[in-house]
Scaffold this active site. Structure first.
Site, mmCIF file in Angstrom:
data_model
loop_
_atom_site.group_PDB
_atom_site.id
_atom_site.type_symbol
_atom_site.label_atom_id
_atom_site.label_comp_id
_atom_site.label_asym_id
_atom_site.label_seq_id
_atom_site.Cartn_x
_atom_site.Cartn_y
_atom_site.Cartn_z
ATOM 1 N N CYS A 290 6.283 -5.202 0.861
ATOM 2 C CA CYS A 290 6.279 -3.923 0.156
ATOM 3 C C CYS A 290 6.214 -2.765 1.161
ATOM 4 O O CYS A 290 7.178 -2.515 1.872
ATOM 5 C CB CYS A 290 5.166 -3.893 -0.882
ATOM 6 S SG CYS A 290 5.401 -2.649 -2.162
ATOM 7 N N GLU B 148 2.109 -12.773 -1.582
ATOM 8 C CA GLU B 148 0.703 -13.181 -1.560
ATOM 9 C C GLU B 148 0.115 -13.287 -2.966
ATOM 10 O O GLU B 148 -0.978 -13.822 -3.158
ATOM 11 C CB GLU B 148 -0.124 -12.221 -0.705
ATOM 12 C CG GLU B 148 -0.468 -10.893 -1.344
ATOM 13 C CD GLU B 148 0.669 -9.881 -1.373
ATOM 14 O OE1 GLU B 148 0.418 -8.743 -1.838
ATOM 15 O OE2 GLU B 148 1.790 -10.195 -0.949
ATOM 16 N N GLY C 240 0.854 -1.175 0.000
ATOM 17 C CA GLY C 240 0.000 0.000 0.000
ATOM 18 C C GLY C 240 0.891 1.226 0.000
ATOM 19 O O GLY C 240 1.924 1.238 -0.672
ATOM 20 N N GLU C 241 0.549 2.220 0.762
ATOM 21 C CA GLU C 241 1.363 3.442 0.853
ATOM 22 C C GLU C 241 1.834 3.564 2.297
ATOM 23 O O GLU C 241 1.033 3.729 3.208
ATOM 24 C CB GLU C 241 0.529 4.644 0.411
ATOM 25 C CG GLU C 241 1.358 5.788 -0.152
ATOM 26 C CD GLU C 241 2.185 6.479 0.928
ATOM 27 O OE1 GLU C 241 3.416 6.607 0.736
ATOM 28 O OE2 GLU C 241 1.612 6.874 1.944
ATOM 29 N N SER C 242 3.134 3.451 2.496
ATOM 30 C CA SER C 242 3.672 3.303 3.852
ATOM 31 C C SER C 242 3.348 4.487 4.760
ATOM 32 O O SER C 242 3.037 4.306 5.940
ATOM 33 C CB SER C 242 5.182 3.062 3.810
ATOM 34 O OG SER C 242 5.849 4.095 3.130
ATOM 35 N N ILE D 266 5.660 -4.461 -7.238
ATOM 36 C CA ILE D 266 4.752 -3.381 -7.630
ATOM 37 C C ILE D 266 5.185 -2.112 -6.904
ATOM 38 O O ILE D 266 5.062 -2.019 -5.679
ATOM 39 C CB ILE D 266 3.282 -3.728 -7.282
ATOM 40 C CG1 ILE D 266 2.875 -5.037 -7.973
ATOM 41 C CG2 ILE D 266 2.361 -2.576 -7.682
ATOM 42 C CD1 ILE D 266 1.535 -5.579 -7.526
ATOM 43 N N ARG D 267 5.723 -1.171 -7.656
ATOM 44 C CA ARG D 267 6.253 0.074 -7.067
ATOM 45 C C ARG D 267 7.076 -0.260 -5.817
ATOM 46 O O ARG D 267 6.879 0.286 -4.740
ATOM 47 C CB ARG D 267 5.110 1.039 -6.722
ATOM 48 C CG ARG D 267 5.543 2.488 -6.733
ATOM 49 C CD ARG D 267 4.400 3.404 -6.418
ATOM 50 N NE ARG D 267 4.070 3.351 -5.005
ATOM 51 C CZ ARG D 267 3.083 3.992 -4.444
ATOM 52 N NH1 ARG D 267 2.292 4.741 -5.158
ATOM 53 N NH2 ARG D 267 2.856 3.912 -3.155
ATOM 54 N N HIS E 85 5.679 -9.037 -3.380
ATOM 55 C CA HIS E 85 4.356 -9.453 -2.896
ATOM 56 C C HIS E 85 4.227 -10.971 -2.936
ATOM 57 O O HIS E 85 3.744 -11.534 -3.916
ATOM 58 C CB HIS E 85 3.263 -8.824 -3.762
ATOM 59 C CG HIS E 85 3.114 -7.360 -3.570
ATOM 60 N ND1 HIS E 85 2.206 -6.807 -2.696
ATOM 61 C CD2 HIS E 85 3.786 -6.325 -4.123
ATOM 62 C CE1 HIS E 85 2.314 -5.490 -2.733
ATOM 63 N NE2 HIS E 85 3.268 -5.177 -3.584
ATOM 64 N N ARG F 96 12.596 3.571 -0.541
ATOM 65 C CA ARG F 96 11.160 3.393 -0.699
ATOM 66 C C ARG F 96 10.710 3.093 -2.126
ATOM 67 O O ARG F 96 9.852 2.250 -2.341
ATOM 68 C CB ARG F 96 10.434 4.632 -0.169
ATOM 69 C CG ARG F 96 9.025 4.326 0.237
ATOM 70 C CD ARG F 96 8.466 5.381 1.116
ATOM 71 N NE ARG F 96 8.020 6.527 0.371
ATOM 72 C CZ ARG F 96 7.375 7.551 0.917
ATOM 73 N NH1 ARG F 96 7.125 7.559 2.203
ATOM 74 N NH2 ARG F 96 7.002 8.567 0.193
#
Length: 197
Positions: free
Chosen positions: A85, A182, A52-54, A144-145, A180, A116
């Site tokens: 992530c 998962e 997500g966005e840390s 992913i990013r 990821h 990051r």
């Protein structure tokens, strides 16, 4: 065993599904569920912190009175935690200049420093086979990013690299993955996580 997935932001349902499948496939008994409030956290034996966005996840953990309790349980009770992530970023003791710039508060549980956006933005997302210490066959990683772990020290051990960057590390009961696990159906890293209990 009861595994919580921090459910405040990010790919929560994919993590709940992967943990639940791993519990079943590897012969454990237990459940996986989203953690959105303190009462949920109080029920867990272990925790997954998703992507997500840390910065957003950090702020929400503080707002929902989860942040300090996660740190306490990790340090005092050795509660197993897997961060992927953004979750990997939050586990790090050093978030680099980007964390400083955004004033992101990190859980600071693992002896590692992260970059990051080491692999670029969303459009630079990719997949790669990783050679992971302890696994016979390569693990197909989805990035992913993605961040990267730029260095480890103390008890934090490097388990996998992509090119020259560390992408998987473990410190005792804590696992940090820049990718990821998962996504993609391979549950071997989840099996490691379950073996920490």
């Amino acid at each position: 065993m009861r595994i919580g997935v921090i459910g405040v932001q990010g790919d929560v349902s994919e993590h709940v599904d992967a943990v639940a499948r791993a519990i079943r496939e590897f012969g454990y008994s237990g459940e996986a569920f989203a953690v959105r409030k303190r009462a949920d956290l109080d029920r867990v034996d272990g925790l997954t912190i998703p992507g997500g966005e840390s910065t957003t996840i950090s702020k929400l953990l503080m707002k929902l009175d989860l942040f300090d309790e996660i740190v306490r349980r990790a340090k005092e009770e050795h509660m197993p935690i897997m961060g992927t992530c953004a979750g990997c970023i939050l586990l790090a003791k050093d978030g680099g200049p980007q964390a400083e710039k955004t004033r992101s508060r990190l859980l600071a549980l693992m002896d590692m420093a992260v970059d990051r956006n080491a692999f670029g933005r969303q459009k630079e997302s990719f997949e790669a086979d990783l050679y992971v210490e302890g696994l016979r066959e390569p693990f197909h990683g989805v990035f992913i990013r993605a961040p990267a772990i730029v260095r480890t020290w103390g008890d934090c051990k490097t388990l996998a690299r992509y090119q020259d960057k560390i992408v998987l590390a473990r410190q005792g009961h804590l696992i940090g993955a820049a990718f990821h696990p998962e996504l993609g159906g391979d549950l071997r890293i989840h099996r490691w996580f379950l073996e920490l209990f």
